[in-house]
Design a protein around this motif. Structure first.
Motif, mmCIF file in Angstrom:
data_model
loop_
_atom_site.group_PDB
_atom_site.id
_atom_site.type_symbol
_atom_site.label_atom_id
_atom_site.label_comp_id
_atom_site.label_asym_id
_atom_site.label_seq_id
_atom_site.Cartn_x
_atom_site.Cartn_y
_atom_site.Cartn_z
ATOM 1 N N ALA A 123 0.835 -1.211 0.000
ATOM 2 C CA ALA A 123 0.000 0.000 0.000
ATOM 3 C C ALA A 123 0.865 1.254 0.000
ATOM 4 N N ALA A 124 1.971 1.230 0.770
ATOM 5 C CA ALA A 124 2.851 2.398 0.835
ATOM 6 C C ALA A 124 3.598 2.623 -0.475
ATOM 7 N N GLU A 125 3.837 1.546 -1.209
ATOM 8 C CA GLU A 125 4.502 1.687 -2.508
ATOM 9 C C GLU A 125 3.554 2.275 -3.551
ATOM 10 N N LYS A 126 2.242 2.013 -3.396
ATOM 11 C CA LYS A 126 1.261 2.465 -4.384
ATOM 12 C C LYS A 126 0.627 3.805 -4.044
ATOM 13 N N ASN A 127 0.645 4.170 -2.748
ATOM 14 C CA ASN A 127 -0.050 5.385 -2.300
ATOM 15 C C ASN A 127 0.920 6.326 -1.594
ATOM 16 N N ASP A 128 0.594 7.614 -1.617
ATOM 17 C CA ASP A 128 1.424 8.605 -0.922
ATOM 18 C C ASP A 128 1.043 8.757 0.543
ATOM 19 N N VAL A 129 -0.189 8.384 0.902
ATOM 20 C CA VAL A 129 -0.642 8.431 2.290
ATOM 21 C C VAL A 129 -1.280 7.089 2.616
ATOM 22 N N VAL A 130 -0.888 6.502 3.755
ATOM 23 C CA VAL A 130 -1.443 5.211 4.167
ATOM 24 C C VAL A 130 -1.810 5.276 5.640
ATOM 25 N N PHE A 131 -3.012 4.806 5.971
ATOM 26 C CA PHE A 131 -3.426 4.624 7.362
ATOM 27 C C PHE A 131 -3.215 3.152 7.725
ATOM 28 N N ALA A 132 -2.481 2.901 8.805
ATOM 29 C CA ALA A 132 -2.258 1.540 9.302
ATOM 30 C C ALA A 132 -2.837 1.461 10.704
ATOM 31 N N ILE A 133 -3.969 0.766 10.837
ATOM 32 C CA ILE A 133 -4.704 0.721 12.095
ATOM 33 C C ILE A 133 -4.637 -0.694 12.658
ATOM 34 N N GLY A 134 -4.325 -0.819 13.941
ATOM 35 C CA GLY A 134 -4.294 -2.145 14.540
ATOM 36 C C GLY A 134 -3.790 -2.103 15.969
ATOM 37 N N PRO A 135 -3.945 -3.208 16.696
ATOM 38 C CA PRO A 135 -3.560 -3.243 18.115
ATOM 39 C C PRO A 135 -2.053 -3.249 18.322
ATOM 40 N N ALA A 136 -1.657 -3.158 19.581
ATOM 41 C CA ALA A 136 -0.239 -3.129 19.932
ATOM 42 C C ALA A 136 0.446 -4.418 19.496
ATOM 43 N N GLY A 137 1.712 -4.272 19.073
ATOM 44 C CA GLY A 137 2.514 -5.451 18.764
ATOM 45 C C GLY A 137 2.354 -5.997 17.367
ATOM 46 N N THR A 138 1.568 -5.321 16.509
ATOM 47 C CA THR A 138 1.344 -5.837 15.159
ATOM 48 C C THR A 138 2.383 -5.327 14.159
ATOM 49 N N GLY A 139 3.374 -4.578 14.615
ATOM 50 C CA GLY A 139 4.471 -4.160 13.748
ATOM 51 C C GLY A 139 4.172 -2.962 12.867
ATOM 52 N N LYS A 140 3.153 -2.188 13.202
ATOM 53 C CA LYS A 140 2.785 -1.023 12.387
ATOM 54 C C LYS A 140 3.951 -0.042 12.300
ATOM 55 N N THR A 141 4.409 0.404 13.462
ATOM 56 C CA THR A 141 5.469 1.409 13.509
ATOM 57 C C THR A 141 6.772 0.851 12.970
ATOM 58 N N TYR A 142 7.120 -0.365 13.361
ATOM 59 C CA TYR A 142 8.396 -0.969 12.975
ATOM 60 C C TYR A 142 8.476 -1.115 11.454
ATOM 61 N N CYS A 229 10.156 14.095 1.803
ATOM 62 C CA CYS A 229 10.251 13.451 3.114
ATOM 63 C C CYS A 229 9.457 12.151 3.151
ATOM 64 N N PHE A 230 9.883 11.278 4.013
ATOM 65 C CA PHE A 230 9.063 10.129 4.401
ATOM 66 C C PHE A 230 8.629 10.414 5.829
ATOM 67 N N ILE A 231 7.320 10.623 6.015
ATOM 68 C CA ILE A 231 6.807 11.104 7.300
ATOM 69 C C ILE A 231 5.971 9.999 7.948
ATOM 70 N N ILE A 232 6.206 9.762 9.221
ATOM 71 C CA ILE A 232 5.418 8.778 9.966
ATOM 72 C C ILE A 232 4.804 9.466 11.175
ATOM 73 N N LEU A 233 3.477 9.414 11.236
ATOM 74 C CA LEU A 233 2.773 9.868 12.441
ATOM 75 C C LEU A 233 2.385 8.618 13.228
ATOM 76 N N ASP A 234 3.024 8.421 14.353
ATOM 77 C CA ASP A 234 2.790 7.238 15.180
ATOM 78 C C ASP A 234 1.816 7.586 16.305
ATOM 79 N N GLU A 235 1.118 6.572 16.820
ATOM 80 C CA GLU A 235 0.144 6.769 17.905
ATOM 81 C C GLU A 235 -0.888 7.838 17.533
ATOM 82 N N ALA A 236 -1.359 7.769 16.290
ATOM 83 C CA ALA A 236 -2.254 8.815 15.787
ATOM 84 C C ALA A 236 -3.604 8.820 16.482
ATOM 85 N N GLN A 237 -3.934 7.754 17.214
ATOM 86 C CA GLN A 237 -5.208 7.756 17.948
ATOM 87 C C GLN A 237 -5.218 8.842 19.025
ATOM 88 N N ASN A 238 -4.037 9.351 19.387
ATOM 89 C CA ASN A 238 -3.938 10.398 20.397
ATOM 90 C C ASN A 238 -3.841 11.795 19.783
#
Length: 345
Positions: A123-142, A229-238
């Motif tokens: 999805a990140a290779e095909k799109n400029d903005v991607v939402f990755a939603i999921g519980p802790a430990g699923t490797g979203k940020t990593y 830039c490659f920008i990552i907004l982590d913990e976006a639920q907050n």
């Protein structure tokens, strides 16, 4: 009955069998109808032909994985033994060397491990903005950080910007000693940890000093235009609705953004709503914006994390059902008293 002997000479037997034969015990539990014996670097399987063939197929995949990576956790070991679908098996087979996202220090390879993590990469290779939603430990940020590091190394971008809302998760850090950076760093520590796994310490220090890699609270993004830039907004639920809108409108030319979050762990004050659910809903169908949802099957931490998440989900469902039942009871009680009052009149 069929017997087959599998040679494990190409892998470390301790890595295959586990400490105190922990992994061997998992193998025996997964195939209770087979007689499984280990001797040195050999594994002997005895039983019905279809059982032997099924076990051998899974063991061959584990051996392939160990030959490539040298180590497999018990969680992974159990996951491949229990996964029969093509996507689960594909996670452990070396289909394409390009699956590796980045080579870390000491030859460590970082790759997307689960089916949904691979979807996140695609999805990140095909799109400029991607939402990755999921519980802790699923490797979203990593996984997101690995893609950012890969883009920087391949000169696809000039900078990496990692940001988080500085929201306390039930604790108060405001009275910690130190300057502003020292107060804020605890909020951003997971981002530093991910980078440590992927970039040698001296090079990471250079990138940080030259602001090629920038880690900052979300509030610091206001007023900026983030080009190349490659920008990552982590913990976006907050992030509040206004904060998330502010972040998304910072994206400049030749930039990519991944927004990660867990909607079950919102730490905002009760009078503030998370902007993540709204943003992921209203922006989902826009061309160039991707949406990936991860779940308990993507957990790559300790095997107990998956069980913990399922227990919380079950309890949350029970509480919601109880709350609905109480609301229904209150409505019926109010209707009863209204009907009684009408009859008296």
């Amino acid at each position: 009955m069929r017997e087959t002997i599998i040679n494990l000479e190409t892998v470390n037997p301790i890595e295959f069998f586990g400490v105190n034969n922990g992994k061997l015990d998992i193998l025996k539990r997964k195939f209770p109808l087979l007689k499984i014996l280990s001797r040195g670097t050999q594994l002997k399987l005895s039983g019905a032909p279809e059982q032997v063939d099924g076990a051998k197929e899974k063991i061959d995949l584990i051996v392939q994985y160990l030959e490539r990576n040298g180590h497999m956790s018990e969680n992974y070991f159990e996951q491949i033994l229990g996964g029969d679908d093509a996507e689960t098996v594909d996670n452990f087979v070396e289909r394409n060397p390009n699956d590796i996202l980045v080579f870390g220090p000491n030859g460590k390879t970082v790759r997307a491990r689960t089916a949904n993590q691979k979807r996140l990469v695609t999805a990140a290779e095909k799109n400029d903005v991607v939402f990755a939603i999921g519980p802790a430990g699923t490797g979203k940020t990593y996984t997101a950080v690995a893609m950012a590091v890969r883009a920087l190394k391949n000169k696809g971008v000039k900078k990496i910007i990692l940001t988080r809302p500085a929201v306390e998760a039930g604790e108060s850090l405001g009275f910690l000693p130190g300057d502003l950076k020292e107060k804020i760093d605890p909020y951003l520590r997971p981002l530093y940890d991910a980078l440590d796994d992927m970039i040698p310490a001296d090079k990471l220090g250079y990138y940080m000093s030259t602001r090629t890699i920038e880690i900052a609270p979300l509030a610091y993004m206001r007023g900026r235009t983030l080009d190349n830039c490659f920008i990552i907004l982590d913990e976006a639920q907050n992030a509040t609705d206004l904060q998330l809108k502010m972040f998304l409108t910072r994206i400049g030319a030749n930039a990519k953004a991944i927004i990660t979050g867990d909607l079950t762990q919102v730490d905002l004050p009760k009078n503030q709503k998370s902007g993540l659910a709204k943003a992921s809903k209203i922006l989902r169908n826009i061309d160039g914006i991707g949406y990936i949802e991860l779940d308990e099957e993507d957990v790559v931490r300790h095997k107990l994390v998956k069980a913990i998440l399922k227990a919380y989900d079950k309890e949350n469902q029970r509480e919601m059902e109880l709350e609905e039942a109480e609301k229904k009871e209150r409505r019926e009680r109010r209707e009863y008293y209204r009907e009684r009052d009408r009859e008296r009149e």
